[in-house]
Scaffold this motif. Sequence first.
Motif, mmCIF file in Angstrom:
data_model
loop_
_atom_site.group_PDB
_atom_site.id
_atom_site.type_symbol
_atom_site.label_atom_id
_atom_site.label_comp_id
_atom_site.label_asym_id
_atom_site.label_seq_id
_atom_site.Cartn_x
_atom_site.Cartn_y
_atom_site.Cartn_z
ATOM 1 N N VAL A 44 39.506 38.458 25.436
ATOM 2 C CA VAL A 44 38.134 38.951 25.399
ATOM 3 C C VAL A 44 38.093 40.319 24.726
ATOM 4 N N VAL A 45 38.997 41.201 25.112
ATOM 5 C CA VAL A 45 39.039 42.552 24.557
ATOM 6 C C VAL A 45 39.338 42.519 23.056
ATOM 7 N N GLN A 46 40.269 41.686 22.638
ATOM 8 C CA GLN A 46 40.568 41.571 21.206
ATOM 9 C C GLN A 46 39.337 41.124 20.425
ATOM 10 N N ASP A 47 38.617 40.167 20.969
ATOM 11 C CA ASP A 47 37.405 39.671 20.322
ATOM 12 C C ASP A 47 36.337 40.771 20.267
ATOM 13 N N LEU A 48 36.153 41.490 21.361
ATOM 14 C CA LEU A 48 35.166 42.564 21.386
ATOM 15 C C LEU A 48 35.530 43.668 20.391
ATOM 16 N N GLY A 49 36.821 43.938 20.246
ATOM 17 C CA GLY A 49 37.264 44.923 19.263
ATOM 18 C C GLY A 49 37.003 44.455 17.842
ATOM 19 N N ARG A 50 37.314 43.202 17.570
ATOM 20 C CA ARG A 50 37.098 42.617 16.248
ATOM 21 C C ARG A 50 35.614 42.633 15.873
ATOM 22 N N ARG A 51 34.767 42.488 16.863
ATOM 23 C CA ARG A 51 33.318 42.439 16.603
ATOM 24 C C ARG A 51 32.659 43.825 16.623
ATOM 25 N N GLY A 52 33.453 44.864 16.845
ATOM 26 C CA GLY A 52 32.923 46.221 16.770
ATOM 27 C C GLY A 52 32.323 46.778 18.045
ATOM 28 N N PHE A 53 32.553 46.124 19.170
ATOM 29 C CA PHE A 53 32.045 46.645 20.445
ATOM 30 C C PHE A 53 33.016 47.645 21.074
#
Length: 135
Positions: A44-53
């Motif tokens: 989840v964190v990797q995805d949120l980082g990739r999406r700029g959150f």
Amino acid sequence: MKLTRYTDFALRVLMHLASTPDRLWSIAEVAAAYGISENHLMKVVQDLGRRGFLTTVRGRGGGIRLARPAEAISVGEVVRATEDDCPMVDCGNCILAGSCRLTGALAEARAAFFAVLDRYSVAEVARRPDLVAAI
């Protein structure tokens, strides 16, 4: 409409980080606070980082924090980013598809759902940062 556990975890992480915007959190700390699997939360964190959150800081003393102010992140934006963009029902093989108005009604309901979520920022839903951070 029911949100996935993935979206639930994403919102929890963002709310937790919003509670103390100047602090770096480890994934282990956030996972322990919510009783979530570290492995699942890592995705989840990797995805949120990739999406700029989120911004991630590697190495000793590293961690995660919001990439932008919590006031600038809408709940609707997060839900759109973490939920599949699939329709509420599958009308592709239905014999009524040509004359049915249900598809339009459900599309309107979905738009209204996101319009409401867009009115709330992560900061607003984490309004009591003292309680969120204490978890």
